[in-house]
Motif scaffolding. Structure first.
Motif, PDB file in Angstrom:
ATOM      1  N   ALA A 148       0.823  -1.215   0.000  1.00 58.03           N
ATOM      2  CA  ALA A 148       0.000   0.000   0.000  1.00 58.03           C
ATOM      3  C   ALA A 148       0.853   1.259   0.000  1.00 58.03           C
ATOM      4  O   ALA A 148       0.497   2.263  -0.616  1.00 58.03           O
ATOM      5  N   ARG A 149       1.989   1.205   0.689  1.00 58.70           N
ATOM      6  CA  ARG A 149       2.851   2.386   0.758  1.00 58.70           C
ATOM      7  C   ARG A 149       3.639   2.600  -0.534  1.00 58.70           C
ATOM      8  O   ARG A 149       4.300   3.631  -0.685  1.00 58.70           O
ATOM      9  N   SER A 150       3.541   1.648  -1.441  1.00 57.45           N
ATOM     10  CA  SER A 150       4.153   1.797  -2.764  1.00 57.45           C
ATOM     11  C   SER A 150       3.098   2.252  -3.770  1.00 57.45           C
ATOM     12  O   SER A 150       3.147   1.892  -4.947  1.00 57.45           O
ATOM     13  N   TRP A 151       2.149   3.042  -3.298  1.00 58.27           N
ATOM     14  CA  TRP A 151       1.004   3.445  -4.114  1.00 58.27           C
ATOM     15  C   TRP A 151       1.405   4.150  -5.402  1.00 58.27           C
ATOM     16  O   TRP A 151       0.690   4.110  -6.403  1.00 58.27           O
ATOM     17  N   LYS A 152       2.566   4.796  -5.407  1.00 63.71           N
ATOM     18  CA  LYS A 152       2.964   5.582  -6.573  1.00 63.71           C
ATOM     19  C   LYS A 152       3.724   4.749  -7.601  1.00 63.71           C
ATOM     20  O   LYS A 152       4.091   5.261  -8.659  1.00 63.71           O
ATOM     21  N   ASN A 153       3.972   3.481  -7.300  1.00 62.49           N
ATOM     22  CA  ASN A 153       4.774   2.636  -8.180  1.00 62.49           C
ATOM     23  C   ASN A 153       4.007   1.360  -8.504  1.00 62.49           C
ATOM     24  O   ASN A 153       4.159   0.341  -7.841  1.00 62.49           O
ATOM     25  N   LYS A 154       3.165   1.424  -9.531  1.00 64.21           N
ATOM     26  CA  LYS A 154       2.334   0.281  -9.907  1.00 64.21           C
ATOM     27  C   LYS A 154       3.189  -0.920 -10.313  1.00 64.21           C
ATOM     28  O   LYS A 154       2.849  -2.070 -10.013  1.00 64.21           O
ATOM     29  N   LEU A 155       4.307  -0.665 -10.992  1.00 59.40           N
ATOM     30  CA  LEU A 155       5.168  -1.752 -11.430  1.00 59.40           C
ATOM     31  C   LEU A 155       5.681  -2.557 -10.240  1.00 59.40           C
ATOM     32  O   LEU A 155       5.700  -3.793 -10.268  1.00 59.40           O
ATOM     33  N   PHE A 156       6.063  -1.855  -9.172  1.00 55.21           N
ATOM     34  CA  PHE A 156       6.560  -2.531  -7.977  1.00 55.21           C
ATOM     35  C   PHE A 156       5.436  -3.273  -7.268  1.00 55.21           C
ATOM     36  O   PHE A 156       5.619  -4.415  -6.807  1.00 55.21           O
ATOM     37  N   ARG A 157       4.261  -2.651  -7.155  1.00 61.00           N
ATOM     38  CA  ARG A 157       3.112  -3.320  -6.530  1.00 61.00           C
ATOM     39  C   ARG A 157       2.773  -4.610  -7.260  1.00 61.00           C
ATOM     40  O   ARG A 157       2.563  -5.661  -6.651  1.00 61.00           O
ATOM     41  N   ASP A 158       2.682  -4.526  -8.578  1.00 60.31           N
ATOM     42  CA  ASP A 158       2.364  -5.716  -9.369  1.00 60.31           C
ATOM     43  C   ASP A 158       3.455  -6.774  -9.211  1.00 60.31           C
ATOM     44  O   ASP A 158       3.173  -7.973  -9.170  1.00 60.31           O
ATOM     45  N   GLY A 159       4.716  -6.307  -9.115  1.00 62.33           N
ATOM     46  CA  GLY A 159       5.823  -7.225  -8.928  1.00 62.33           C
ATOM     47  C   GLY A 159       5.737  -7.943  -7.592  1.00 62.33           C
ATOM     48  O   GLY A 159       6.029  -9.145  -7.493  1.00 62.33           O
ATOM     49  N   LEU A 160       5.331  -7.223  -6.551  1.00 58.80           N
ATOM     50  CA  LEU A 160       5.151  -7.831  -5.235  1.00 58.80           C
ATOM     51  C   LEU A 160       4.079  -8.916  -5.282  1.00 58.80           C
ATOM     52  O   LEU A 160       4.268 -10.021  -4.760  1.00 58.80           O
ATOM     53  N   ASP A 161       2.949  -8.601  -5.903  1.00 62.43           N
ATOM     54  CA  ASP A 161       1.859  -9.582  -6.017  1.00 62.43           C
ATOM     55  C   ASP A 161       2.338 -10.832  -6.738  1.00 62.43           C
ATOM     56  O   ASP A 161       2.108 -11.968  -6.291  1.00 62.43           O
ATOM     57  N   GLN A 162       2.990 -10.636  -7.872  1.00 63.17           N
ATOM     58  CA  GLN A 162       3.452 -11.762  -8.668  1.00 63.17           C
ATOM     59  C   GLN A 162       4.479 -12.595  -7.903  1.00 63.17           C
ATOM     60  O   GLN A 162       4.435 -13.832  -7.917  1.00 63.17           O
ATOM     61  N   ALA A 163       5.403 -11.920  -7.221  1.00 64.51           N
ATOM     62  CA  ALA A 163       6.442 -12.630  -6.475  1.00 64.51           C
ATOM     63  C   ALA A 163       5.839 -13.481  -5.364  1.00 64.51           C
ATOM     64  O   ALA A 163       6.248 -14.630  -5.145  1.00 64.51           O
ATOM     65  N   LEU A 164       4.862 -12.922  -4.634  1.00 67.22           N
ATOM     66  CA  LEU A 164       4.270 -13.678  -3.538  1.00 67.22           C
ATOM     67  C   LEU A 164       3.460 -14.864  -4.063  1.00 67.22           C
ATOM     68  O   LEU A 164       3.557 -15.979  -3.551  1.00 67.22           O
ATOM     69  N   LEU A 165       2.676 -14.625  -5.120  1.00 66.58           N
ATOM     70  CA  LEU A 165       1.865 -15.701  -5.685  1.00 66.58           C
ATOM     71  C   LEU A 165       2.747 -16.831  -6.218  1.00 66.58           C
ATOM     72  O   LEU A 165       2.437 -18.015  -6.034  1.00 66.58           O
TER      73      LEU A 165
END
Length: 228
Positions: A148-165
């Motif tokens: 959530a605190r990476s709200w300004k960086n969609k690429l990083f957020r999506d990367g986090l989701d993908q990495a965890l999944l």
């Protein structure tokens, strides 16, 4: 970097609490709202019933956050739908295989990461370290915060989701990975929404605050993409 964050979070949560020095163990306390799935339920329920004063408040009066989000997101009966979702997910989280003593960072954010040249990360600022008695809840808390605190960086957020999944899928726990991402999005984005909607109006009107509020609230709708 996202892959490294997720990997390091799992290592951090698996630190053996019993082997820590006695003086250190004394100052690491469980979260006040509970240390298992009860923490998520109490927190989300508490956030949704906080009164806020958003820019689009009716008659300039404070409103319950869940009513504001219901209007903003176009989701009818928002609070009850969230309650129903939590009830469905609780058995997937609150079981013997997930119980134990797990250390959480407590303040995961981009500015609390030291990023090495090779993309590896090290966690900084450990003043909010605490305990949960469920490893899924521990991951939901820390993963949700950094996300959530990476709200300004969609690429990083999506990367986090993908990495965890991908991490949980590789361990034969694909469904549990989806549960963690869903609950992380839910808890953290509702948590931060209550701040943005309660800022003084002159601050709420600022361009960056408008952008942040729109992105954070919009992220909440992703919880409906998961089929449980």
């Amino acid at each position: 970097e996202a892959v490294s964050v997720v990997s390091e979070l799992q290592k951090f949560h698996n630190i053996d609490f019993k082997k820590l020095p006695k003086d250190l163990k004394k100052i690491i306390k469980p979260k006040s709202r509970g240390s298992g799935f009860d923490y998520i339920k109490k927190s989300v329920s508490g956030y949704l019933t906080i009164k806020v004063l958003p820019l689009d408040a009716k008659n300039n009066k404070k409103e319950l956050l869940h009513k504001v989000l219901e209007r903003r997101l176009g989701v009818t009966d928002f609070k009850n739908k969230i309650t129903s979702l939590l009830q469905r997910l609780e058995p997937k989280v609150e079981n013997d295989s997930n119980r134990g003593v797990y250390i959480v960072h407590g303040d995961m954010a981009a500015n609390n990461l030291y990023v090495f040249d090779d993309g590896e990360v090290e966690f900084l600022d450990l003043e909010w370290v605490s305990l949960f008695k469920n490893k899924v809840v521990a991951m939901v808390y820390d993963f949700g915060n950094i996300r959530a605190r990476s709200w300004k960086n969609k690429l990083f957020r999506d990367g986090l989701d993908q990495a965890l999944l991908e991490l949980y899928k590789s361990n034969g726990q694909e469904e549990l990975g989806k549960v963690i991402v869903c609950l992380s999005i839910l808890r953290s984005n509702i948590h931060f929404s209550k701040y943005f909607e309660n800022y003084p109006w002159d601050k709420q009107k600022k361009e960056e605050e408008t952008e942040r509020r729109t992105i954070v609230e919009g992220e909440i709708t992703k919880i409906w993409d998961f089929n449980f």
